[in-house]
Design an enzyme around this catalytic site. Sequence first.
Site, PDB file in Angstrom:
ATOM      1  N   ASP A 113      15.761  54.117  55.644  1.00  0.00           N
ATOM      2  CA  ASP A 113      15.856  53.066  56.660  1.00  0.00           C
ATOM      3  C   ASP A 113      16.924  53.458  57.675  1.00  0.00           C
ATOM      4  OD1 ASP A 113      15.132  50.725  57.872  1.00  0.00           O
ATOM      5  OD2 ASP A 113      16.407  49.453  56.646  1.00  0.00           O
ATOM      6  N   HIS A 120      21.136  45.760  68.147  1.00  0.00           N
ATOM      7  CA  HIS A 120      21.385  45.258  66.793  1.00  0.00           C
ATOM      8  C   HIS A 120      22.711  45.776  66.249  1.00  0.00           C
ATOM      9  CE1 HIS A 120      20.746  44.096  62.647  1.00  0.00           C
ATOM     10  NE2 HIS A 120      20.820  45.353  62.254  1.00  0.00           N
ATOM     11  N   GLU A 185      14.752  41.396  58.193  1.00  0.00           N
ATOM     12  CA  GLU A 185      14.979  42.314  59.314  1.00  0.00           C
ATOM     13  C   GLU A 185      13.613  42.805  59.765  1.00  0.00           C
ATOM     14  OE1 GLU A 185      18.062  45.222  59.264  1.00  0.00           O
ATOM     15  OE2 GLU A 185      19.258  44.147  57.779  1.00  0.00           O
ATOM     16  N   GLU A 187      11.202  45.212  61.377  1.00  0.00           N
ATOM     17  CA  GLU A 187      11.269  46.650  61.617  1.00  0.00           C
ATOM     18  C   GLU A 187       9.872  47.239  61.771  1.00  0.00           C
ATOM     19  OE1 GLU A 187      13.778  48.771  58.929  1.00  0.00           O
ATOM     20  OE2 GLU A 187      15.275  47.160  58.788  1.00  0.00           O
ATOM     21  N   ASP A 219      12.746  44.489  56.080  1.00  0.00           N
ATOM     22  CA  ASP A 219      13.853  44.942  55.243  1.00  0.00           C
ATOM     23  C   ASP A 219      14.654  43.713  54.835  1.00  0.00           C
ATOM     24  OD1 ASP A 219      15.926  46.361  54.046  1.00  0.00           O
ATOM     25  OD2 ASP A 219      16.982  46.630  55.942  1.00  0.00           O
ATOM     26  N   ARG A 223      22.954  39.174  53.073  1.00  0.00           N
ATOM     27  CA  ARG A 223      24.080  39.505  53.951  1.00  0.00           C
ATOM     28  C   ARG A 223      25.433  39.381  53.242  1.00  0.00           C
ATOM     29  NH1 ARG A 223      21.973  42.607  57.855  1.00  0.00           N
ATOM     30  NH2 ARG A 223      20.313  41.540  59.008  1.00  0.00           N
ATOM     31  N   GLN A 226      25.720  42.395  51.060  1.00  0.00           N
ATOM     32  CA  GLN A 226      25.901  43.556  51.934  1.00  0.00           C
ATOM     33  C   GLN A 226      27.331  43.643  52.456  1.00  0.00           C
ATOM     34  OE1 GLN A 226      23.962  43.186  55.728  1.00  0.00           O
ATOM     35  NE2 GLN A 226      23.901  45.399  56.095  1.00  0.00           N
ATOM     36  N   LYS A 239      20.216  45.291  49.750  1.00  0.00           N
ATOM     37  CA  LYS A 239      18.955  45.609  50.393  1.00  0.00           C
ATOM     38  C   LYS A 239      17.888  46.148  49.433  1.00  0.00           C
ATOM     39  CE  LYS A 239      20.545  46.619  55.117  1.00  0.00           C
ATOM     40  NZ  LYS A 239      19.528  45.866  55.865  1.00  0.00           N
ATOM     41  N   THR A 243      11.523  45.551  49.806  1.00  0.00           N
ATOM     42  CA  THR A 243      11.122  45.870  51.180  1.00  0.00           C
ATOM     43  C   THR A 243       9.632  45.586  51.277  1.00  0.00           C
ATOM     44  OG1 THR A 243      12.787  47.626  51.352  1.00  0.00           O
ATOM     45  CG2 THR A 243      10.980  47.664  52.944  1.00  0.00           C
ATOM     46  N   GLU A 345      21.855  37.884  63.389  1.00  0.00           N
ATOM     47  CA  GLU A 345      22.134  37.880  64.827  1.00  0.00           C
ATOM     48  C   GLU A 345      21.802  36.525  65.451  1.00  0.00           C
ATOM     49  OE1 GLU A 345      20.998  41.748  66.962  1.00  0.00           O
ATOM     50  OE2 GLU A 345      19.804  41.818  65.126  1.00  0.00           O
TER      51      GLU A 345
END
Length: 395
Positions: A113, A120, A185, A187, A219, A223, A226, A239, A243, A345
């Site tokens: 990834d 971002h 996320e 992607e 993904d 948070r 992480q 993570k 996926t 975000e």
Amino acid sequence: MPFDLDKLCGDDLFGIQCLPYGIFQPSDGSAPRIGARLGDHVLDLFGMFGDAYLSASALNPLMEQGRGTWNELRGRIIESLERPRLRDLVVRNARPLNDVHLGMPFEVADYVDFFASEHHAVNVARLFRPGTPPLHANWKSLPVGYHGRAGTVYPSGVPVKRPWGQSASGDGQAIYGPSRKLDFELEVGFVVGRGSPIGQPVTVDDFDDYVFGASLVCDWTARDLQAWETFPLGPFTGKSFLTSISHWVVPLAALDGARLPLPPQDPVPASYLGGEVPAWGLDLALEVAINGHAIARPNFRDMYWSPAQMLAHMTVNGARTRVGDLFASGTVSGPREDELGCLMEISKNGTHPVTLGNGNTRSFLEDGDETVLTGHALLPNGLRVGLGEVRSTVA
């Protein structure tokens, strides 16, 4: 004729210009095999053409055939749809999507990834590391990435089980429990269809010979896990729990018309990240919705690093590729507030909850929430190429 083949061929997203590949199992319980989507049907390619590799329960045997076979097969499908004398063959081997089970499209060999969106990267850095430079010194010299877990890549529809792990308490000590900041996320992933010898890097100009196609990717990220574990070695349990990918892999040939120049890169990248062909991106309009309410619409054209540069960097040290390798772009975010590809975000790490269309708010995902990622490529002739969807519910 049980359906209007002309109408299916002209489908806005999944017509003759698209024809993505996937794995389907008929309702009669016969073995899963390779199909191509056409509108709201899937074409049984083994039934149409009889090639042994088309009877496989994953796309890997098809991908192993190489680019010549990829192009030839796509040409045979298109010819079957365009020539009246072959239409009976198509009709006999078309199955309604609501009458089949869609499976995992390919066996994932390795999963990487990347972190290829400057928008971002800057936004997340300002949330995680306020008061420090938003980009590390290496970010514009190479496509930053990490290795994920191939064994936890699953197709659309598999529920997201809220992960447990370590995060920081209010006084900065570790606590163990379920993630309180579960995030998506949005992607785009690229599927490698050709192996390379160990010690031999893949160049940016070799991209078309190695990459079979593209697929939407989610993904999933905890948070809080992480943030606690990222330094010094980067993402891990925050993570690796899941996926998600679309049921469909769009062949690279279907995306040719969506290529466009990459935004300027400053400083000029290292020589192995350049090539005879100018760096290119893709015009992919994406969307994410929570519980049926769209909350963001970024475009892949805003990415800083190109797919070809990602592949070149992934192998620059001599690491080999294998059929079924998956590498994803990292979160696709644009410069505007409505173009952010994750809740981290959008909600400013939970401090500004987003309001859904029904008046409910979300800082991060709650149990029972359904997240749907969709997208399509924009072609110069006004046609669109559908990327499918990634649909998952938090269990």
